[in-house]
Design a protein around this motif. Structure first.
Motif, mmCIF file in Angstrom:
data_model
loop_
_atom_site.group_PDB
_atom_site.id
_atom_site.type_symbol
_atom_site.label_atom_id
_atom_site.label_comp_id
_atom_site.label_asym_id
_atom_site.label_seq_id
_atom_site.Cartn_x
_atom_site.Cartn_y
_atom_site.Cartn_z
ATOM 1 N N LYS A 99 0.830 -1.203 0.000
ATOM 2 C CA LYS A 99 0.000 0.000 0.000
ATOM 3 C C LYS A 99 0.867 1.257 0.000
ATOM 4 C CE LYS A 99 -3.840 2.181 2.507
ATOM 5 N NZ LYS A 99 -4.787 2.063 3.654
ATOM 6 N N LYS A 100 2.045 1.155 0.610
ATOM 7 C CA LYS A 100 2.997 2.265 0.635
ATOM 8 C C LYS A 100 4.332 1.785 0.068
ATOM 9 C CE LYS A 100 3.283 5.071 4.104
ATOM 10 N NZ LYS A 100 3.502 5.584 5.490
ATOM 11 N N LEU A 119 -0.953 -0.403 -6.834
ATOM 12 C CA LEU A 119 -1.329 0.067 -5.504
ATOM 13 C C LEU A 119 -2.830 0.299 -5.432
ATOM 14 C CD1 LEU A 119 1.494 2.714 -4.772
ATOM 15 C CD2 LEU A 119 1.337 0.353 -3.912
ATOM 16 N N GLY A 123 -3.397 4.039 -1.961
ATOM 17 C CA GLY A 123 -1.979 3.767 -1.822
ATOM 18 C C GLY A 123 -1.136 4.975 -2.200
#
Length: 257
Positions: A99-100, A119, A123
């Motif tokens: 997500k990151k 993502l 994200g």
């Protein structure tokens, strides 16, 4: 038979042939070590087996393909991540539910776009570079693909961006990091990314084989020395599990334990 009974011309010819054989052996050995790993848009474009891999595995988003072709118009396009490597990393990031993400070194943003595409809508990819001349090439394509809001592009030295993230409490919140910038700072990038990554997160490090030059680093070649030093350090670093892959110009995956 004594050498005294061998005609001088035959002896000279044998010596010459031997010298050519030895020179050919060492040249071939050196050449093979430098060319055994390549990018599909570099030396690999003439490798039928690598082209077979592309033909039977690439699933490139239409906008991603447009950006790749646009990037190929630039004389420095060898800096672009190989498309087969980028797809692999995107699949890997997706597999761990990233997500990151962090990207150290953007160039035209081909890999940036690939990661952003996988993502989730909420994200974020923090992309670090210092050359707007190149990142500006990618921006219109990021927008066209509908992912520009996911990309937090920071035009400043990457070490400052990483320090800024640590300073605001982002340690252990990132899922995936990709390092592909100035080689002399590879170890610094690795250490800071390791702090920013959660357990189970992945750091992908590019160019770890550096065209084969890591086999015999010249003391005056700071880039090769730095890559070789980090490779050896990672092998002993039990904070991560490790794989070094012969994809592109060499790719190391370090999974934080």
């Amino acid at each position: 038979m004594s050498f005294r009974h061998i005609p001088k011309e035959a002896l000279a010819g044998s010596v010459t042939l031997g010298l050519f054989f030895v020179a050919g052996y060492f040249f071939g050995k050196k050449k093979s070590s430098r060319m055994s790993i390549s990018k599909s848009h570099g030396e690999g474009k003439d490798d039928p087996l690598l082209q077979y891999v592309l033909k039977h595995s690439m699933r490139e988003h239409p906008v991603l393909k447009q950006l790749r072709l646009k990037s190929m118009e630039d004389s420095g396009n060898i800096m672009m991540v190989a498309c087969e490597q980028s797809q692999f990393m995107a699949n890997l990031a997706k597999l761990i539910g990233a997500k990151k993400a962090l990207e150290i070194g953007v160039y035209t943003g081909y890999n940036t776009l690939n990661i952003a595409l996988i993502l989730p809508d909420d994200g974020v990819l923090v992309a670090c570079d210092i050359m707007e001349e190149y990142t500006n090439i990618g921006k219109p394509f990021w927008k066209e693909a509908g992912v520009e809001k996911k990309i937090d592009l920071r035009i400043q030295p990457a070490l400052k961006t990483l320090d800024d993230l640590l300073a605001v409490g982002e340690a252990e919140t990132f899922d995936f990091a990709f390092i592909d910038a100035d080689k002399v700072n590879y170890d610094n990038y690795y250490e800071k990314c390791l702090q920013l990554l959660r357990k189970g997160g992945i750091i992908a490090i590019d160019n770890v084989l550096w065209g084969g030059k890591v086999l015999n680093p010249s003391p005056g070649d700071a880039d090769t020395v730095a890559i070789d030093k980090l490779n050896k350090k990672l092998h002993r670093d039990f904070r991560v599990s490790l794989s070094m892959l012969t994809v592109g110009d060499g790719l190391t995956l370090a999974i934080k334990l």
